[in-house]
Design an enzyme around this catalytic site. Structure first.
Site, PDB file in Angstrom:
ATOM      1  N   SER A   9       0.847  -1.195   0.000  1.00 11.44           N
ATOM      2  CA  SER A   9       0.000   0.000   0.000  1.00 11.44           C
ATOM      3  C   SER A   9       0.882   1.245   0.000  1.00 11.44           C
ATOM      4  CB  SER A   9      -0.853  -0.040   1.269  1.00 11.44           C
ATOM      5  OG  SER A   9      -1.444   1.209   1.482  1.00 11.44           O
ATOM      6  N   GLY A  10       0.540   2.217  -0.849  1.00 13.03           N
ATOM      7  CA  GLY A  10       1.368   3.410  -0.992  1.00 13.03           C
ATOM      8  C   GLY A  10       1.521   4.239   0.266  1.00 13.03           C
ATOM      9  N   HIS A  11       0.420   4.435   0.994  1.00  9.59           N
ATOM     10  CA  HIS A  11       0.476   5.388   2.110  1.00  9.59           C
ATOM     11  C   HIS A  11       1.148   4.823   3.349  1.00  9.59           C
ATOM     12  CE1 HIS A  11      -3.128   4.136   4.660  1.00  9.59           C
ATOM     13  NE2 HIS A  11      -3.228   3.360   3.610  1.00  9.59           N
ATOM     14  N   THR A  44      -9.423   3.975 -15.443  1.00  9.11           N
ATOM     15  CA  THR A  44      -8.292   4.880 -15.665  1.00  9.11           C
ATOM     16  C   THR A  44      -7.359   4.855 -14.457  1.00  9.11           C
ATOM     17  OG1 THR A  44      -9.663   6.270 -17.070  1.00  9.11           O
ATOM     18  CG2 THR A  44      -7.642   7.258 -16.208  1.00  9.11           C
ATOM     19  N   CYS A  82      -7.883   0.807  11.023  1.00 15.48           N
ATOM     20  CA  CYS A  82      -9.138   0.306  10.451  1.00 15.48           C
ATOM     21  C   CYS A  82     -10.136  -0.079  11.528  1.00 15.48           C
ATOM     22  CB  CYS A  82      -8.859  -0.885   9.560  1.00 15.48           C
ATOM     23  SG  CYS A  82      -7.595  -0.505   8.352  1.00 15.48           S
TER      24      CYS A  82
END
Lengths: 382, 382
Positions: free
Chosen positions: A201-203, A239, A327
């Site tokens: 995950s990027g963050h 996209t 979460c």
């Protein structure tokens, strides 16, 4: 007086990575055949190369998603759909009891499709029990999901050892690894000889929220969750988030540039906090021993206090930590992970997660330790 | 000499919206209970309010996604799953023949679950035939998907008229509208009295790629596509793209601030291009009459030329237009949309899409017209 100690929930974006990204991206749709479109596509493929290079895989096997949750769903649901479509006799999924909800709940959701879920337990410091593999894997095992580093405790998992054991028993079992808290942070990489898929995950690595990716070996086909486009080889139509993908590549490069020094720094911060708490004679329990834990995550319990009220107090004072994972931060149920570790109730209800990034300083840690000491003293005396 | 005339594929981000976004977002995880988390959550809910306000719905009925493709999949697959789970007798889906692949392919994918797909045809200028509704809707109709503005031709669709007809026959038919090319651009809004769900995409309105949302009436429940979190009321789990959502709100505000003047501007640009082509005596066919078309999209054919080679030539000269939609720009197959309009082959193979945004200028349009005139002259003389 403040400090953000919740980078395991979301890490601050690397400023340089953001600046580089903003100067790099254009307005083209990566599916367009014209120059702005091709430039956007090139940015995507550049990050793909960087990720492939880091994990040691083929760029054609990297697929971008909107994050780790989507990646987990595509891999688990996609493979199960493939098995069902091909009338496979395999109908068992093995997950560790400490998996993130994105894996855990998705695996359990497959029960409605006739799949049986088997859990691998963990020991008292939250490490998955390798010795259960032989008993659990059988000719009906479709896939096994094991995480690299637990998000709540920081416990480093014996992913490669488990994956090797599985492959020795049956090389056709699909081994999926949640690499979210390991990726770009720790050297204990999943080995692609035995791990068939992994996701990140990027963050969690200093890129932005809303982007992630997975690696998938060609050996294991999946059916897509969504329809309507050929993006990401049709595994993930729609996209592409070019900004997010560009920033993901930049953040990975930034992480790798300072990889060892950042590990050294966060380890020093964690150890400093511990020695400060010792010095201040705070009664705490460290849930995962130093040598078994990611230096980025410190899981501590303060017997006699309540993590919920401690968290509220810390927030008021400008210290941002987490009670379990983000979460589940609004949930009042006891942590499933700490329960799986069979910890006493007073540990479970007083546990907090302190997680670090490149941004934290020793001064912040000192202030946090002082505040924790004061809080515990007051709380317990009451 | 250059000009970006492909905003229907992806519109340039509003610079002010981007700047506002970058100063607004923080590093918190919106699921975190602490201050940075709550601030991130607030940003999300602010955009939710702005969107609800614009479409005239309830903020609790707005759900963020990674884009329009995901939104279409969640709505279509989610409702079909719900019907199957509840053993509904309804097993027919009506789609217009000119829907975007995200809707069209997703609807057709439901055939594997026992659903029958019925198509509504369109007339020669790409408008969905309202008069087929009565014949197509029956007691087995589960849902109808109709777009507000066609992405390839710009043809404005009689969404509300169709939706009203459907609801008159059976108010329990789920009416879903692809509002991608209408949202924040045209006043012909889907009416929520008769349209039960709609979706849009950020990068078509000057926000970024990788974000979108849908509105869903409480009357129609759906089952989620993914598991693992309670974000977006569990309809779309996974950490939210806070940057994308913030920018979506800012871009919407920017669009609405200049709504009428932008419509006036792009209409002027489109009409100017047409009159320039007339003046230069170019042989062209406008596929959708002015009064039936979104002013943002101009669909033109140049009989005797090939749109593929015209597009290559224009790209080389710095004019970025599209041959059909971006999603199919690398495909050599004739456009499904133009085929559905039953246009002659020489029109289909010579059609291009020119689409405008706030950024385009009359000077660019003049240059484009001159270039098109020159290209047609040379190409046809050869």
């Amino acid at each position: 007086m403040s400090g953000y100690f919740d980078s395991a929930a979301s890490m601050p974006i690397f400023p340089r990575a953001l600046l580089n990204t903003l100067t790099k991206i254009n307005h083209g749709n990566p599916s367009s055949a014209h120059l702005p479109g091709r430039q956007a596509k090139k940015i995507i493929n550049n990050t793909r190369l960087q990720i492939a290079d880091y994990i040691g895989g083929d760029p054609d096997q990297i697929y971008f998603t909107s994050g780790a949750t989507e990646a987990a769903n595509i891999l688990i649901q996609g493979y199960i759909s493939y098995l069902i479509n091909n009338s496979s006799f395999r109908n068992e999924i093995i997950v560790s009891s400490i998996e993130h909800p994105a894996v855990f709940q998705t695996a359990y959701a497959m029960q409605s499709k006739g799949f049986v879920i088997r859990e691998i337990s963990c020991n008292e410091w939250g490490e998955i029990n390798c010795n259960e593999i032989e008993r659990l894997v059988n000719e009906k095992t479709a896939m096994v999901c094991i995480m690299a580093v637990n998000n709540e405790t920081g416990a480093i998992q014996p992913v490669n050892e488990i994956a090797r054991q599985i492959k020795k028993i049956d090389s056709d079992v699909f081994v999926v690894c949640d690499a979210v808290q390991q990726f770009a942070k720790l050297d204990v990489k999943p080995e692609l000889q035995v791990v068939d898929a992994l996701f990140m995950s990027g963050h969690k690595i200093g890129a932005d929220k809303g982007i992630g990716c997975f690696y998938l070996s060609n050996r294991f086909p999946i059916l897509p969750l969504m329809y309507g486009g050929v993006q990401e080889q049709s595994y993930r139509p729609g996209t592409e988030n070019v900004y997010g993908i560009a920033l993901l590549g930049e953040a990975l490069m930034e992480s790798l540039r300072n990889h060892d020094s950042t590990i050294g720094k966060v380890r020093q911060l964690a150890r400093h906090l511990i020695s400060r708490l010792d010095f201040l004679q705070v009664n705490y329990v460290r849930l995962v021993p130093d040598e078994k834990s990611s230096p980025y995550i410190l899981s501590l319990a303060f017997p006699g206090t309540s993590s919920a009220s401690m968290m509220r107090d810390l927030t008021t004072s400008g210290f941002y930590i987490s009670q379990g994972s983000a979460c589940s931060s609004h949930s009042m149920a006891p942590s499933r992970i700490l329960s799986a570790m069979r910890l006493p109730n007073e540990i479970i209800t007083s546990a907090i997660r302190i997680s670090f990034s490149y941004e934290n300083t020793l001064e912040e840690v000192d202030l946090l330790a002082d505040h924790l000491a004061l809080y515990c003293k007051v709380e317990i005396e009451i």
